[in-house]
Design a protein around this motif. Structure first.
Motif, PDB file in Angstrom:
ATOM      1  N   GLN A  54      60.214   1.264  28.654  1.00 26.06           N
ATOM      2  CA  GLN A  54      61.526   1.798  29.065  1.00 26.06           C
ATOM      3  C   GLN A  54      61.466   2.212  30.524  1.00 26.06           C
ATOM      4  OE1 GLN A  54      61.816   5.554  29.448  1.00 26.06           O
ATOM      5  NE2 GLN A  54      63.765   5.182  30.476  1.00 26.06           N
ATOM      6  N   LYS A  55      60.377   2.888  30.924  1.00 30.61           N
ATOM      7  CA  LYS A  55      60.240   3.316  32.331  1.00 30.61           C
ATOM      8  C   LYS A  55      60.243   2.086  33.227  1.00 30.61           C
ATOM      9  CE  LYS A  55      59.612   7.659  31.160  1.00 30.61           C
ATOM     10  NZ  LYS A  55      60.275   7.444  29.866  1.00 30.61           N
ATOM     11  N   GLU A  56      59.454   1.073  32.832  1.00 31.94           N
ATOM     12  CA  GLU A  56      59.324  -0.139  33.640  1.00 31.94           C
ATOM     13  C   GLU A  56      60.660  -0.889  33.703  1.00 31.94           C
ATOM     14  OE1 GLU A  56      57.516  -1.521  35.709  1.00 31.94           O
ATOM     15  OE2 GLU A  56      58.033  -3.647  35.640  1.00 31.94           O
ATOM     16  N   GLY A  57      61.335  -1.037  32.573  1.00 28.36           N
ATOM     17  CA  GLY A  57      62.596  -1.786  32.537  1.00 28.36           C
ATOM     18  C   GLY A  57      63.636  -1.150  33.430  1.00 28.36           C
ATOM     19  N   MET A  58      63.755   0.150  33.355  1.00 28.71           N
ATOM     20  CA  MET A  58      64.789   0.830  34.144  1.00 28.71           C
ATOM     21  C   MET A  58      64.390   0.895  35.619  1.00 28.71           C
ATOM     22  SD  MET A  58      66.518   3.573  31.566  1.00 28.71           S
ATOM     23  CE  MET A  58      67.173   3.003  29.981  1.00 28.71           C
TER      24      MET A  58
END
Ligand code: CO8
Length: 258
Positions: A240-244
């Protein structure tokens, strides 16, 4: 493992499982369903695999359960062994996305098998049907329940009671399949969709699969709550951190399934 009724290949991160009983239009017998359960379980536990495609031949995805194997069975044989239950349940336990790529006949157990996958991509040659009524039986691995959820009661009753076949256009109009493509492009389309799924975070794909499948089993309020809890849980992942972050930084994400 070498199979007798399947051809299994892993292409990049996609496991392609081809049903391979050409002389019987891929009719589902115990051997094939046992091998399919094994292949799907293997793909589910193989870290390299991120999506699965199940397909048949140009002429048939599968023309149903093997009638010659079933014809002499008694009630005791069927009920006592719970024929096909273990195999089909093991397919449903797979947590990774499964696409059915259907050309030609998907009849009876073949149609039911396609509906057990997460979505169906059809060739323009595909023909779906639940013709068990012509054999003096009815669907036995979920067809009355799943087809009704896909296409509604009226069409499901029509298919099960008359045994008629539905062509690819009608299947798309009715919501049974997600896309229809020319037969020659079927495998490119299905493998392309699978590769696209394989690029996502597997954690997120598995959460999507669980949440959409939950909609079959529960009320709207409970389903929405289930989805919300999974959505919240995603915020505990690095993906989630990477995607956003990737969106904000205008770059492609690099998911690590963590
Ligand atoms: N089982 C066994 N053999 C089959 C099946 C089948 N379902 N379908 C086709 N075959 C065989 C044929 O017997 C034939 O073999 P052979 O060459 O040795 O005679 C070969 O495949 C080619 O078939 P056809 O010559 O019939 O090919 P056509 O192009 O003329 O016709 C059809 C194609 C229309 C698909 C035709 O084969 C057909 O109607 N097949 C049967 C379809 C059917 O009724 N399916 C439902 C089966 S019952 C079922 O699926 C119940 C599922 C629930 C099980 C739950 C257990 C607990």
């Amino acid at each position: 493992m070498a199979y007798k009724t399947l051809i299994v290949e892993i292409e990049e991160h996609v496991c392609l499982i081809k049903l391979n009983r050409p002389n019987a239009l891929n009719a589902l017998n115990s051997a094939l369903l046992g091998e399919l359960a094994d292949a799907v379980a293997g793909a589910n536990s193989n870290d390299k695999v991120r999506c699965i495609v199940i397909t048949g031949s140009d002429k048939a995805f599968a023309a149903g359960a093997d009638i010659s194997e079933m014809s002499d069975k008694s009630f005791v044989d069927m009920f006592g062994t719970d024929h096909f239950t273990d195999e089909t349940e093991s397919l449903l336990r797979c947590r990774k996305p499964i696409i059915a790529a259907v050309a030609g006949y998907a009849l009876g157990g073949g149609c039911e098998l396609a509906m057990m996958c997460d979505f169906i991509i059809a060739a323009d040659t595909a023909k779906f049907g639940q013709p068990e009524i012509n054999l003096g039986v009815l669907a036995g691995i979920g067809g009355t329940q799943r087809l009704t959820r896909f296409v509604g009661k009226s069409k499901a009753m029509d298919m099960h009671l008359t045994g008629r076949f539905m062509d690819a256009d009608e299947a798309e109009r009715s919501g049974l399949v997600s896309r229809v493509v020319p037969a020659k492009k079927l495998m490119d389309e299905a493998m392309g969709a699978a590769q696209k799924i394989a690029e996502k975070s597997l954690l997120t794909s598995m959460a999507v699969k669980e949440a959409v499948n939950r909609s079959y089993e529960t009320t709207l309020t409970e389903g929405v709550l289930f989805e919300r809890r999974l959505f919240h849980a995603m915020f505990a992942t690095e993906d989630q951190k990477e995607g956003m972050a990737a969106f904000v930084e205008k770059r492609e994400p690099k998911f690590r399934d963590k």
